[in-house]
Scaffold this motif. Structure first.
Motif, PDB file in Angstrom:
ATOM      1  N   LYS A   1      18.995  42.879  -1.140  1.00  0.00           N
ATOM      2  CA  LYS A   1      20.422  43.218  -1.181  1.00  0.00           C
ATOM      3  C   LYS A   1      20.704  44.363  -0.203  1.00  0.00           C
ATOM      4  O   LYS A   1      20.014  45.378  -0.200  1.00  0.00           O
ATOM      5  CB  LYS A   1      20.803  43.641  -2.607  1.00  0.00           C
ATOM      6  CG  LYS A   1      22.297  43.673  -2.872  1.00  0.00           C
ATOM      7  CD  LYS A   1      22.868  42.264  -2.946  1.00  0.00           C
ATOM      8  CE  LYS A   1      24.327  42.245  -3.366  1.00  0.00           C
ATOM      9  NZ  LYS A   1      24.489  42.501  -4.816  1.00  0.00           N
ATOM     10  N   GLU A   2      21.721  44.159   0.625  1.00  0.00           N
ATOM     11  CA  GLU A   2      22.167  45.206   1.535  1.00  0.00           C
ATOM     12  C   GLU A   2      23.681  45.310   1.417  1.00  0.00           C
ATOM     13  O   GLU A   2      24.394  44.373   1.750  1.00  0.00           O
ATOM     14  CB  GLU A   2      21.746  44.888   2.981  1.00  0.00           C
ATOM     15  CG  GLU A   2      22.085  46.006   3.955  1.00  0.00           C
ATOM     16  CD  GLU A   2      21.521  45.749   5.332  1.00  0.00           C
ATOM     17  OE1 GLU A   2      22.279  45.876   6.307  1.00  0.00           O
ATOM     18  OE2 GLU A   2      20.325  45.420   5.425  1.00  0.00           O
ATOM     19  N   ARG A   3      24.145  46.438   0.938  1.00  0.00           N
ATOM     20  CA  ARG A   3      25.552  46.624   0.594  1.00  0.00           C
ATOM     21  C   ARG A   3      25.947  45.551  -0.423  1.00  0.00           C
ATOM     22  O   ARG A   3      25.395  45.475  -1.500  1.00  0.00           O
ATOM     23  CB  ARG A   3      26.424  46.609   1.848  1.00  0.00           C
ATOM     24  CG  ARG A   3      26.125  47.767   2.813  1.00  0.00           C
ATOM     25  CD  ARG A   3      27.109  47.785   3.971  1.00  0.00           C
ATOM     26  NE  ARG A   3      26.835  48.914   4.853  1.00  0.00           N
ATOM     27  CZ  ARG A   3      26.013  48.851   5.881  1.00  0.00           C
ATOM     28  NH1 ARG A   3      25.396  47.719   6.185  1.00  0.00           N
ATOM     29  NH2 ARG A   3      25.797  49.921   6.633  1.00  0.00           N
ATOM     30  N   GLU A   4      26.890  44.696  -0.104  1.00  0.00           N
ATOM     31  CA  GLU A   4      27.349  43.689  -1.069  1.00  0.00           C
ATOM     32  C   GLU A   4      26.796  42.304  -0.788  1.00  0.00           C
ATOM     33  O   GLU A   4      27.186  41.345  -1.460  1.00  0.00           O
ATOM     34  CB  GLU A   4      28.892  43.630  -1.057  1.00  0.00           C
ATOM     35  CG  GLU A   4      29.564  44.916  -1.508  1.00  0.00           C
ATOM     36  CD  GLU A   4      29.155  45.315  -2.919  1.00  0.00           C
ATOM     37  OE1 GLU A   4      29.131  44.423  -3.793  1.00  0.00           O
ATOM     38  OE2 GLU A   4      28.848  46.498  -3.137  1.00  0.00           O
ATOM     39  N   LEU A   5      25.906  42.169   0.181  1.00  0.00           N
ATOM     40  CA  LEU A   5      25.413  40.849   0.576  1.00  0.00           C
ATOM     41  C   LEU A   5      23.902  40.752   0.419  1.00  0.00           C
ATOM     42  O   LEU A   5      23.169  41.734   0.570  1.00  0.00           O
ATOM     43  CB  LEU A   5      25.788  40.551   2.033  1.00  0.00           C
ATOM     44  CG  LEU A   5      27.281  40.396   2.340  1.00  0.00           C
ATOM     45  CD1 LEU A   5      27.480  40.197   3.838  1.00  0.00           C
ATOM     46  CD2 LEU A   5      27.886  39.243   1.555  1.00  0.00           C
TER      47      LEU A   5
ATOM     48  N   CYS B   1      19.884  34.175   6.912  1.00  0.00           N
ATOM     49  CA  CYS B   1      21.320  34.405   6.857  1.00  0.00           C
ATOM     50  C   CYS B   1      21.607  35.448   5.788  1.00  0.00           C
ATOM     51  O   CYS B   1      20.698  35.943   5.118  1.00  0.00           O
ATOM     52  CB  CYS B   1      22.086  33.112   6.555  1.00  0.00           C
ATOM     53  SG  CYS B   1      21.898  32.530   4.856  1.00  0.00           S
ATOM     54  N   THR B   2      22.875  35.773   5.620  1.00  0.00           N
ATOM     55  CA  THR B   2      23.299  36.628   4.516  1.00  0.00           C
ATOM     56  C   THR B   2      24.268  35.832   3.651  1.00  0.00           C
ATOM     57  O   THR B   2      24.893  34.876   4.116  1.00  0.00           O
ATOM     58  CB  THR B   2      23.982  37.908   5.026  1.00  0.00           C
ATOM     59  OG1 THR B   2      25.119  37.549   5.816  1.00  0.00           O
ATOM     60  CG2 THR B   2      23.016  38.726   5.867  1.00  0.00           C
ATOM     61  N   ALA B   3      24.377  36.211   2.373  1.00  0.00           N
ATOM     62  CA  ALA B   3      25.223  35.459   1.456  1.00  0.00           C
ATOM     63  C   ALA B   3      25.723  36.352   0.332  1.00  0.00           C
ATOM     64  O   ALA B   3      25.049  37.303  -0.070  1.00  0.00           O
ATOM     65  CB  ALA B   3      24.459  34.273   0.876  1.00  0.00           C
ATOM     66  N   GLU B   4      26.903  36.008  -0.201  1.00  0.00           N
ATOM     67  CA  GLU B   4      27.432  36.738  -1.345  1.00  0.00           C
ATOM     68  C   GLU B   4      26.716  36.335  -2.628  1.00  0.00           C
ATOM     69  O   GLU B   4      26.386  37.169  -3.462  1.00  0.00           O
ATOM     70  CB  GLU B   4      28.930  36.476  -1.492  1.00  0.00           C
ATOM     71  CG  GLU B   4      29.565  37.248  -2.642  1.00  0.00           C
ATOM     72  CD  GLU B   4      31.050  36.970  -2.791  1.00  0.00           C
ATOM     73  OE1 GLU B   4      31.673  37.541  -3.709  1.00  0.00           O
ATOM     74  OE2 GLU B   4      31.595  36.164  -1.989  1.00  0.00           O
TER      75      GLU B   4
ATOM     76  N   SER C   1      24.667  40.190 -12.869  1.00  0.00           N
ATOM     77  CA  SER C   1      25.763  40.895 -12.209  1.00  0.00           C
ATOM     78  C   SER C   1      25.538  41.043 -10.712  1.00  0.00           C
ATOM     79  O   SER C   1      26.482  41.286  -9.959  1.00  0.00           O
ATOM     80  CB  SER C   1      25.954  42.281 -12.836  1.00  0.00           C
ATOM     81  OG  SER C   1      24.763  43.049 -12.714  1.00  0.00           O
ATOM     82  N   GLU C   2      24.295  40.872 -10.268  1.00  0.00           N
ATOM     83  CA  GLU C   2      24.005  40.997  -8.841  1.00  0.00           C
ATOM     84  C   GLU C   2      24.295  39.720  -8.059  1.00  0.00           C
ATOM     85  O   GLU C   2      23.979  39.615  -6.880  1.00  0.00           O
ATOM     86  CB  GLU C   2      22.541  41.400  -8.648  1.00  0.00           C
ATOM     87  CG  GLU C   2      22.223  42.791  -9.158  1.00  0.00           C
ATOM     88  CD  GLU C   2      20.778  43.167  -8.890  1.00  0.00           C
ATOM     89  OE1 GLU C   2      19.886  42.561  -9.512  1.00  0.00           O
ATOM     90  OE2 GLU C   2      20.562  44.051  -8.054  1.00  0.00           O
TER      91      GLU C   2
END
Length: 329
Positions: free
Chosen positions: A131-135, A150-153, A296-297
């Motif tokens: 996890k980095e910040r919100e992604l 990639c990054t993802a929510e 919650s993450e």
């Protein structure tokens, strides 16, 4: 480790695993306009609907269903899906058990149909989530170590619980919920025999064989009436006890037991032994009524092992879990 960006984009959801649960969730989310990527370590879709093509000596081949031989429904939701697949001529009733269904050509054609138009990356193994910040940063294996895919929510992990546990970040709240859930191994033997008469086989009382499915009759007509082919599923306890046996020893035993059940000498044309490391769910959660797990993450877990209280059939469990997890994202 060297880290190279493969897919320089932000996804709404990354789904790990291209079996029934993962593909169903991906299709639902894509229909809702979500930006979805599916990552699968194998070369194709499958899971419980995997198929295997075996070559014959005369340059022909036979296709076997390697996972569940057939499937049915116990819930209105999955029954509606089966009715749609039936109307689309994707599945047909079993010729020998009309209350059950199979893929028209092979069971794996169903997952290939679901996967159509999805953003799927095969032969891609996710090795780390960070996890980095919100992604979420999704890292995959590469020849040089690992690379940023990639990054993802949101992350949906739709793999067996043992593999899921290894992927979860250390200390994640989902870890203790699945730590003791297991998918047990199972041996499956595929074989074709030459016989002019239908073999009569009853494995109901066999201590080490769970089932024998006559693959040659379930879709009706077959090209060669002298060839019969079967899927032999070993029992849970015996598979667990023998999981580290040499493959030749396992195959020899299952072939000899099959022949004993036939009560006659059989002419084997071709055989193939497959080892499912994660096949049969055990120690499943008894208080999970949602068909999925989430935290919650924004990591969500999906799979047949999370829906076993809803149905006795693994394929239906996986489908229900995929539907449920998609609804809450």
């Amino acid at each position: 480790m060297k880290s190279d960006v493969v897919m320089d984009t932000v996804m709404d959801v990354v789904i790990i695993g291209a079996g029934m649960a993962g593909l169903t969730a991906a299709k639902q989310l894509q229909h809702r306009g979500k930006k979805v990527a599916v990552v699968e370590k194998s070369r194709g879709t499958g899971g419980r609907l995997s198929s295997k093509r075996l070559p014959l000596p005369d340059d022909q081949s036979l296709t076997f269903d390697l996972g569940c031989p057939s499937f049915s429904s116990e819930t209105p939701q999955f029954k509606a899906q089966l009715d749609k697949w039936l109307a689309d001529e994707l599945i047909v009733p079993c010729a020998n058990q009309p209350e059950y269904y199979v893929g028209r050509e092979r069971n794996s054609s169903i997952t290939r149909h679901i996967a159509k138009d999805l953003n799927i990356h095969f032969s891609t193994r996710v090795c780390r989530l960070e996890k980095e910040r919100e992604l979420w940063q999704v890292y995959t294996e590469s020849p040089t170590g690992e690379q940023l895919f990639c990054t993802a929510e949101h992350i949906v992990i739709a793999t067996p619980p043992q593999q899921t546990y290894d992927l979860l970040p250390k200390g994640n709240s989902l870890c203790p919920l699945i730590e003791h859930i297991k998918m047990e191994p199972q041996w499956v033997l595929l074989l074709a025999v030459r016989s002019s008469t239908e073999l009569k086989i009853d494995s109901a009382q066999h201590p080490n064989i769970k089932s024998i499915s006559p693959e040659h009759v379930k879709r009706g007509a077959k090209p060669d009436d002298s060839v019969q082919y079967y899927q032999v599923q070993a029992g849970e306890e015996w598979s667990q006890e023998t999981i580290n046996w040499e493959r030749t020893r396992v195959e020899s035993y299952l072939l000899s037991e099959f022949e004993a059940l036939c009560e006659q000498k059989i002419d084997i044309i071709v055989s193939h032994l497959h080892r499912w490391l994660y096949s049969l769910p055990s120690n499943t959660p008894i208080d999970n009524k949602e068909n999925y797990l989430t935290c919650s993450e924004k990591i969500h877990l999906s799979g047949d092992y999370l829906a076993t209280n809803q149905s006795r059939h693994g394929l239906e469990c996986a489908y229900l879990s995929g539907i449920s997890v998609a609804k809450q994202i």
